[in-house]
Design a protein around this motif. Sequence first.
Motif, PDB file in Angstrom:
ATOM      1  N   ALA A  13       0.822  -1.214   0.000  1.00 27.52           N
ATOM      2  CA  ALA A  13       0.000   0.000   0.000  1.00 27.52           C
ATOM      3  C   ALA A  13       0.857   1.267   0.000  1.00 27.52           C
ATOM      4  CB  ALA A  13      -0.914   0.002   1.228  1.00 27.52           C
ATOM      5  N   ASP A  23      -5.071   8.760  -2.180  1.00 25.64           N
ATOM      6  CA  ASP A  23      -4.463   7.509  -1.761  1.00 25.64           C
ATOM      7  C   ASP A  23      -5.420   6.350  -2.022  1.00 25.64           C
ATOM      8  OD1 ASP A  23      -3.284   5.335  -0.385  1.00 25.64           O
ATOM      9  OD2 ASP A  23      -2.253   6.722   0.945  1.00 25.64           O
ATOM     10  N   ALA A  25      -5.398   3.348  -1.102  1.00 22.46           N
ATOM     11  CA  ALA A  25      -5.679   2.493   0.052  1.00 22.46           C
ATOM     12  C   ALA A  25      -6.958   2.908   0.772  1.00 22.46           C
ATOM     13  CB  ALA A  25      -4.507   2.520   1.035  1.00 22.46           C
ATOM     14  N   THR A  33     -12.943   0.481   2.495  1.00 21.79           N
ATOM     15  CA  THR A  33     -11.771   0.945   1.764  1.00 21.79           C
ATOM     16  C   THR A  33     -11.085  -0.227   1.058  1.00 21.79           C
ATOM     17  OG1 THR A  33     -10.259   0.619   3.631  1.00 21.79           O
ATOM     18  CG2 THR A  33     -11.378   2.774   3.474  1.00 21.79           C
ATOM     19  N   LEU A  35      -8.052  -0.901   1.243  1.00 24.19           N
ATOM     20  CA  LEU A  35      -7.144  -1.500   2.218  1.00 24.19           C
ATOM     21  C   LEU A  35      -7.877  -2.509   3.092  1.00 24.19           C
ATOM     22  CD1 LEU A  35      -4.410  -1.726   3.618  1.00 24.19           C
ATOM     23  CD2 LEU A  35      -5.060   0.235   5.036  1.00 24.19           C
ATOM     24  N   VAL A  51       0.602  -4.595   6.617  1.00 26.94           N
ATOM     25  CA  VAL A  51       0.608  -3.595   5.553  1.00 26.94           C
ATOM     26  C   VAL A  51       2.045  -3.154   5.293  1.00 26.94           C
ATOM     27  CG1 VAL A  51      -0.184  -1.294   4.847  1.00 26.94           C
ATOM     28  CG2 VAL A  51      -1.696  -2.795   6.164  1.00 26.94           C
ATOM     29  N   PHE A  58      -0.185   4.173   8.040  1.00 24.65           N
ATOM     30  CA  PHE A  58      -0.760   2.856   8.316  1.00 24.65           C
ATOM     31  C   PHE A  58      -0.481   2.327   9.719  1.00 24.65           C
ATOM     32  CE2 PHE A  58       0.073   3.022   3.671  1.00 24.65           C
ATOM     33  CZ  PHE A  58      -1.246   3.045   3.258  1.00 24.65           C
ATOM     34  N   VAL A  93      -2.815  -3.451  -2.920  1.00 29.44           N
ATOM     35  CA  VAL A  93      -4.008  -2.904  -2.259  1.00 29.44           C
ATOM     36  C   VAL A  93      -5.116  -2.567  -3.263  1.00 29.44           C
ATOM     37  CG1 VAL A  93      -3.393  -0.436  -2.349  1.00 29.44           C
ATOM     38  CG2 VAL A  93      -4.686  -1.334  -0.382  1.00 29.44           C
ATOM     39  N   ASP A  94      -4.761  -2.432  -4.541  1.00 25.93           N
ATOM     40  CA  ASP A  94      -5.735  -1.922  -5.524  1.00 25.93           C
ATOM     41  C   ASP A  94      -6.298  -3.004  -6.439  1.00 25.93           C
ATOM     42  OD1 ASP A  94      -3.460  -2.420  -6.975  1.00 25.93           O
ATOM     43  OD2 ASP A  94      -3.362  -0.461  -7.956  1.00 25.93           O
TER      44      ASP A  94
END
Length: 198
Positions: A13, A23, A25, A33, A35, A51, A58, A93-94
């Motif tokens: 992330a 962002d 995340a 989210t 994340l 993470v 984070f 994370v995406d």
Amino acid sequence: MPAKLPVCAFILAGGKSSRMGQDKAFVELDGQTLLQSAKDKATKVASSVTVVGPREKFGSDAVEDVFRNCGPLAGIHAALASSSCELNLILAVDMPRVDPGFLRMLLEQAAASGAIVTVPRTSDGFQPLCAVYHKSFQPLAEAALTEGRYKIDALFTQVPLRIIDEREMKQFAFDPAMFQNLNTPAEYQAAKARSYDR
């Protein structure tokens, strides 16, 4: 098969999210989210989830890159350097559509094959940010980063691989489109529209 395998999971992330403009995340999709979504999926299959990213964002448990501003390979390196596990699930994370069932299959294949990297490969190429890395990949990553080589796929020629291709994914009813990531506001809006359509 135990509910959780003896592996560590790491959510990458630490990217700049420059194309998204915020962002990634903390972008919300389906009521959570990205994340939290990634954490939830990883928690279903791994014994620990950490993470990889700045602690200021984070929290104190986050793992920070040793090689700063060197892309995802630096995140993989940081994860493996900090890990107490032989097998390590790396997840960007995406990738909100990744199927937890596929993550379990990925981990099972990694454990069974003894490969250094267990990685999906679609028509778009390798998916190194949804893959399982043995801890012994860390020195290879460190050597590459030290030399200014940041391409993950280029290192795959140097280690035993277990490749899960599209044919095998489809055989087990997994959709290769699940690796599509969210990089831009347009892709985010399209993902939200698909959520509403379901």
